[in-house]
Design a protein around this motif. Structure first.
Motif, PDB file in Angstrom:
ATOM      1  N   LEU A  42       0.825  -1.203   0.000  1.00 21.40           N
ATOM      2  CA  LEU A  42       0.000   0.000   0.000  1.00 21.40           C
ATOM      3  C   LEU A  42       0.866   1.263   0.000  1.00 21.40           C
ATOM      4  N   LYS A  43       1.908   1.273   0.808  1.00 18.25           N
ATOM      5  CA  LYS A  43       2.814   2.422   0.861  1.00 18.25           C
ATOM      6  C   LYS A  43       3.524   2.623  -0.474  1.00 18.25           C
ATOM      7  N   GLU A  44       3.954   1.545  -1.084  1.00 17.29           N
ATOM      8  CA  GLU A  44       4.644   1.632  -2.370  1.00 17.29           C
ATOM      9  C   GLU A  44       3.697   2.093  -3.472  1.00 17.29           C
ATOM     10  N   LEU A  45       2.461   1.617  -3.457  1.00 16.65           N
ATOM     11  CA  LEU A  45       1.483   2.037  -4.450  1.00 16.65           C
ATOM     12  C   LEU A  45       1.228   3.541  -4.350  1.00 16.65           C
ATOM     13  N   LYS A  46       1.147   4.047  -3.142  1.00 16.93           N
ATOM     14  CA  LYS A  46       0.967   5.490  -2.952  1.00 16.93           C
ATOM     15  C   LYS A  46       2.160   6.246  -3.542  1.00 16.93           C
ATOM     16  N   LYS A  47       3.347   5.742  -3.295  1.00 14.56           N
ATOM     17  CA  LYS A  47       4.558   6.406  -3.777  1.00 14.56           C
ATOM     18  C   LYS A  47       4.623   6.420  -5.298  1.00 14.56           C
ATOM     19  N   LYS A  65      -7.952  -5.734  15.494  1.00 16.72           N
ATOM     20  CA  LYS A  65      -7.032  -4.725  14.961  1.00 16.72           C
ATOM     21  C   LYS A  65      -5.633  -4.799  15.567  1.00 16.72           C
ATOM     22  N   ASN A  66      -5.513  -5.281  16.805  1.00 20.03           N
ATOM     23  CA  ASN A  66      -4.169  -5.417  17.387  1.00 20.03           C
ATOM     24  C   ASN A  66      -3.366  -6.498  16.671  1.00 20.03           C
ATOM     25  N   LEU A  67      -4.041  -7.499  16.158  1.00 22.79           N
ATOM     26  CA  LEU A  67      -3.389  -8.592  15.447  1.00 22.79           C
ATOM     27  C   LEU A  67      -3.234  -8.284  13.959  1.00 22.79           C
ATOM     28  N   THR A  68      -4.286  -7.783  13.331  1.00 23.33           N
ATOM     29  CA  THR A  68      -4.252  -7.554  11.884  1.00 23.33           C
ATOM     30  C   THR A  68      -3.654  -6.205  11.513  1.00 23.33           C
ATOM     31  N   GLY A  69      -3.611  -5.272  12.449  1.00 28.50           N
ATOM     32  CA  GLY A  69      -3.025  -3.971  12.196  1.00 28.50           C
ATOM     33  C   GLY A  69      -3.983  -2.998  11.538  1.00 28.50           C
ATOM     34  N   ILE A  70      -3.546  -1.748  11.475  1.00 33.46           N
ATOM     35  CA  ILE A  70      -4.311  -0.686  10.846  1.00 33.46           C
ATOM     36  C   ILE A  70      -3.576  -0.291   9.574  1.00 33.46           C
ATOM     37  N   PRO A  71      -4.228  -0.390   8.423  1.00 28.76           N
ATOM     38  CA  PRO A  71      -3.540  -0.136   7.156  1.00 28.76           C
ATOM     39  C   PRO A  71      -3.080   1.321   7.029  1.00 28.76           C
ATOM     40  N   PRO A  72      -1.948   1.530   6.354  1.00 32.81           N
ATOM     41  CA  PRO A  72      -1.395   2.872   6.178  1.00 32.81           C
ATOM     42  C   PRO A  72      -2.046   3.599   4.995  1.00 32.81           C
ATOM     43  N   VAL A  73      -3.344   3.876   5.128  1.00 34.60           N
ATOM     44  CA  VAL A  73      -4.087   4.519   4.048  1.00 34.60           C
ATOM     45  C   VAL A  73      -4.842   5.721   4.614  1.00 34.60           C
ATOM     46  N   GLU A  74      -5.338   6.561   3.705  1.00 37.79           N
ATOM     47  CA  GLU A  74      -6.069   7.753   4.120  1.00 37.79           C
ATOM     48  C   GLU A  74      -7.431   7.425   4.712  1.00 37.79           C
ATOM     49  N   LYS A  75      -8.097   6.393   4.160  1.00 35.80           N
ATOM     50  CA  LYS A  75      -9.380   5.984   4.719  1.00 35.80           C
ATOM     51  C   LYS A  75      -9.657   4.540   4.342  1.00 35.80           C
ATOM     52  N   SER A  76     -10.516   3.928   5.155  1.00 42.34           N
ATOM     53  CA  SER A  76     -10.966   2.553   4.883  1.00 42.34           C
ATOM     54  C   SER A  76     -12.480   2.576   4.785  1.00 42.34           C
ATOM     55  N   ILE A  77     -12.970   1.717   3.923  1.00 41.19           N
ATOM     56  CA  ILE A  77     -14.413   1.653   3.693  1.00 41.19           C
ATOM     57  C   ILE A  77     -14.901   0.246   3.989  1.00 41.19           C
TER      58      ILE A  77
END
Length: 77
Positions: A42-47, A65-77
């Motif tokens: 996701l970070k590379e795609l943004k770049k 969320k503690n296990l799966t993490g929070i994605p590094p994106v502007e928003k999630s739907i």
């Protein structure tokens, strides 16, 4: 992979004369096992795209969320 996906999006948009926005939404049912690779993608795609990256979010990802993490994106739907 991020560069290839970005180029494919551009190619298809041009080929089919699609109006595009400044956003790319990725749908992935990620788990803790692929979290790091997915978030890196996701970070590379943004770049490489210069676009806002958004993603889908499933209830089990919110619940764990503690296990799966929070994605590094502007928003999630």
């Amino acid at each position: 992979m991020a560069r290839n996906i970005h180029e494919l999006i551009q190619k298809k948009a041009s080929e089919y004369h699609l109006k595009t926005s400044n956003e790319i939404q990725i749908d992935c049912d990620w788990t803790a096992g692929i979290r790091d690779d997915y978030f890196k993608f996701l970070k590379e795609l943004k770049k490489v795209s210069g676009k806002e990256i958004t993603c889908t979010l499933r209830l089990h990802q919110v619940k764990d969320k503690n296990l799966t993490g929070i994605p590094p994106v502007e928003k999630s739907i």
